[in-house]
Design a protein around this motif. Structure first.
Motif, PDB file in Angstrom:
ATOM      1  N   ILE A 237       0.855  -1.199   0.000  1.00  0.00           N
ATOM      2  CA  ILE A 237       0.000   0.000   0.000  1.00  0.00           C
ATOM      3  C   ILE A 237       0.888   1.245   0.000  1.00  0.00           C
ATOM      4  O   ILE A 237       0.689   2.182  -0.781  1.00  0.00           O
ATOM      5  N   ALA A 238       1.897   1.236   0.868  1.00  0.00           N
ATOM      6  CA  ALA A 238       2.796   2.397   0.955  1.00  0.00           C
ATOM      7  C   ALA A 238       3.472   2.631  -0.392  1.00  0.00           C
ATOM      8  O   ALA A 238       3.594   3.771  -0.863  1.00  0.00           O
ATOM      9  N   ARG A 239       3.853   1.572  -1.032  1.00  0.00           N
ATOM     10  CA  ARG A 239       4.519   1.714  -2.327  1.00  0.00           C
ATOM     11  C   ARG A 239       3.563   2.300  -3.373  1.00  0.00           C
ATOM     12  O   ARG A 239       3.916   3.193  -4.134  1.00  0.00           O
ATOM     13  N   LEU A 240       2.329   1.811  -3.394  1.00  0.00           N
ATOM     14  CA  LEU A 240       1.358   2.314  -4.379  1.00  0.00           C
ATOM     15  C   LEU A 240       1.012   3.778  -4.122  1.00  0.00           C
ATOM     16  O   LEU A 240       0.738   4.537  -5.053  1.00  0.00           O
ATOM     17  N   GLN A 241       1.054   4.161  -2.834  1.00  0.00           N
ATOM     18  CA  GLN A 241       0.698   5.550  -2.509  1.00  0.00           C
ATOM     19  C   GLN A 241       1.741   6.549  -3.016  1.00  0.00           C
ATOM     20  O   GLN A 241       1.471   7.745  -3.062  1.00  0.00           O
ATOM     21  N   THR A 242       2.917   6.078  -3.393  1.00  0.00           N
ATOM     22  CA  THR A 242       3.890   7.002  -3.987  1.00  0.00           C
ATOM     23  C   THR A 242       3.429   7.439  -5.383  1.00  0.00           C
ATOM     24  O   THR A 242       3.900   8.421  -5.908  1.00  0.00           O
TER      25      THR A 242
END
Ligand code: SAM
Ligand code: SF4
Length: 355
Positions: A237-242
């Motif tokens: 999720i954190a990666r996609l939020q970039t």
């Protein structure tokens, strides 16, 4: 490769003489002893597959002899009995369900049962360019297609034999056919496809479809070390939020996925997180394998063999019904995946239970 201890006749001693306290809820649906209602059946119609995905199967697999596999008529008998017991949703899976001859006939029969609300299919997409319109005509409204990478060479490595171009044609055929919803399923693997999560979501956005990321589950002894490839949802999720604005959504498709929406797109991004976000409390499903074993929990080895009952009582569904109700009494509170990804607590392969 198969685990002999899972033969149906060796499994149900726990059930002998067992009369469950609550196998049916007052509303007529099946219920287990923790009060969960079972309204969803996942049926594997074959253990065979035209791929050998590294996280799902060993390189050398021995498949079941034909006589030990449910006939499609037996599949229908099982589903009909479940529907009479309050099941409203059936997912047809495998192995690869679309490599089974006449799979579409079965789906049409299931879709026509009184009481059924939804027939859905999980497929690797390899046969969809042929079958998409027929599936829709049979009454299948939603379809899940597995896709772990958009790179042909990597696709070949992960599936061992698959052809990405064919699957992409299958995805387009499904879009053209007009299903209500199409969802991609991506198993997350560190060092193997985690550099493509953003591309895969962008692909889903471009195609106007959904995507769900799945934490790898320790089912069956496979070639690669699962511990090193495990990738958790929170990090994804954190990666996609970039790249994307992800808006938390309360929507559900009746499954364990937690969903996010990407504003101004059709796409929902789901996460199925058996490790990092246990969803057992709301479990509403049971699984039947291609050899007719009823597994009340994916992450647990308890099961009961329905095939001998079907064949011993060809004209009488009462013993089948009884066995299904009794099995509700052994549905585990939760899965047993634990922390050890490399030592499978569940000895069967995912291709046997169908995910
Ligand atoms: N052959 C079809 C397909 O691949 O979609 C249906 C059967 S497959 C077993 C169902 C789903 O389980 C697929 O989305 C696959 O990626 C997923 N799967 C297989 N092995 C898994 C594992 N060890 N952990 C998590 N998901 C897995
Ligand atoms: Fe076949 Fe699906 Fe397993 Fe891949 S995940 S080997 S396509 S059953």
């Amino acid at each position: 490769m198969r685990n002999e201890s899972l033969r149906p006749e060796s499994i149900p001693p726990a059930l002998a003489g067992f009369v469950p306290a609550a196998s049916r809820h007052a509303d007529g649906t099946l219920a287990d002893k923790y009060g969960r209602h079972v309204t969803y059946l996942r049926l594997s119609i074959t253990d065979r597959c035209d791929f050998r995905c590294t996280y799902c199967m060993a390189e050398e697999m021995t498949f079941l002899p034909r006589a030990q596999v449910l006939t499609l008529e037996e599949c229908l008998r099982i589903v009909t009995t479940f529907v009479a017991l309050g099941v409203t949703k059936v997912r047809v899976t495998g192995g690869e369900p679309l490599v089974r001859h006449n799979a579409v006939w079965l789906m049409e029969q299931i879709a026509g049962l009184e009481g059924i609300k939804e027939v859905v299919v999980t497929t690797n997409g390899s046969q969809l360019d042929r079958f998409a319109p027929a599936l829709l005509a049979a009454g299948v409204k939603r379809i899940n297609i597995s896709l772990d990478t958009l790179r042909a060479e990597r696709f070949r490595e992960i599936t061992r034999i698959g052809d990405l171009a064919k699957v992409l044609r299958g995805i387009d055929a499904a879009r053209g056919a007009g299903f209500q919803r199409i969802k991609l399923n991506t198993v997350m693997m560190r060092g193997r496809n985690d550099d493509e999560f953003i591309d895969l979501v962008q692909f889903a956005v471009d195609k106007g479809i959904d995507i769900a990321f799945i934490e790898e589950m320790p089912l069956g002894e496979i070639g690669h070390g699962r511990e090193s490839s495990y990738f958790g949802s929170e990090e994804a999720i954190a990666r996609l939020q970039t790249r994307f604005a992800l808006l938390p959504s309360t929507e559900t498709t009746g499954g364990p996925a937690r969903y996010w929406r990407i504003p101004d797109t059709q796409t929902r991004v789901g996460f199925i997180s058996p490790h990092s976000h246990n969803f057992c409390d709301t479990c509403n499903r049971v699984r039947v394998t291609a050899q007719g074993e009823l597994y009340p929990c994916l992450g647990n080895n308890d099961a009961i063999g329905l095939l001998p009952l079907l064949r011993a009582h060809p004209g009488d569904d009462a013993p089948l019904r009884q066995a299904i109700m009794k099995t509700m009494g052994i549905k585990a509170k939760g899965h047993e995946f634990g922390e050890q990804m490399n030592a499978p607590q569940v000895v069967r392969f995912m291709s046997m239970t169908g995910g």
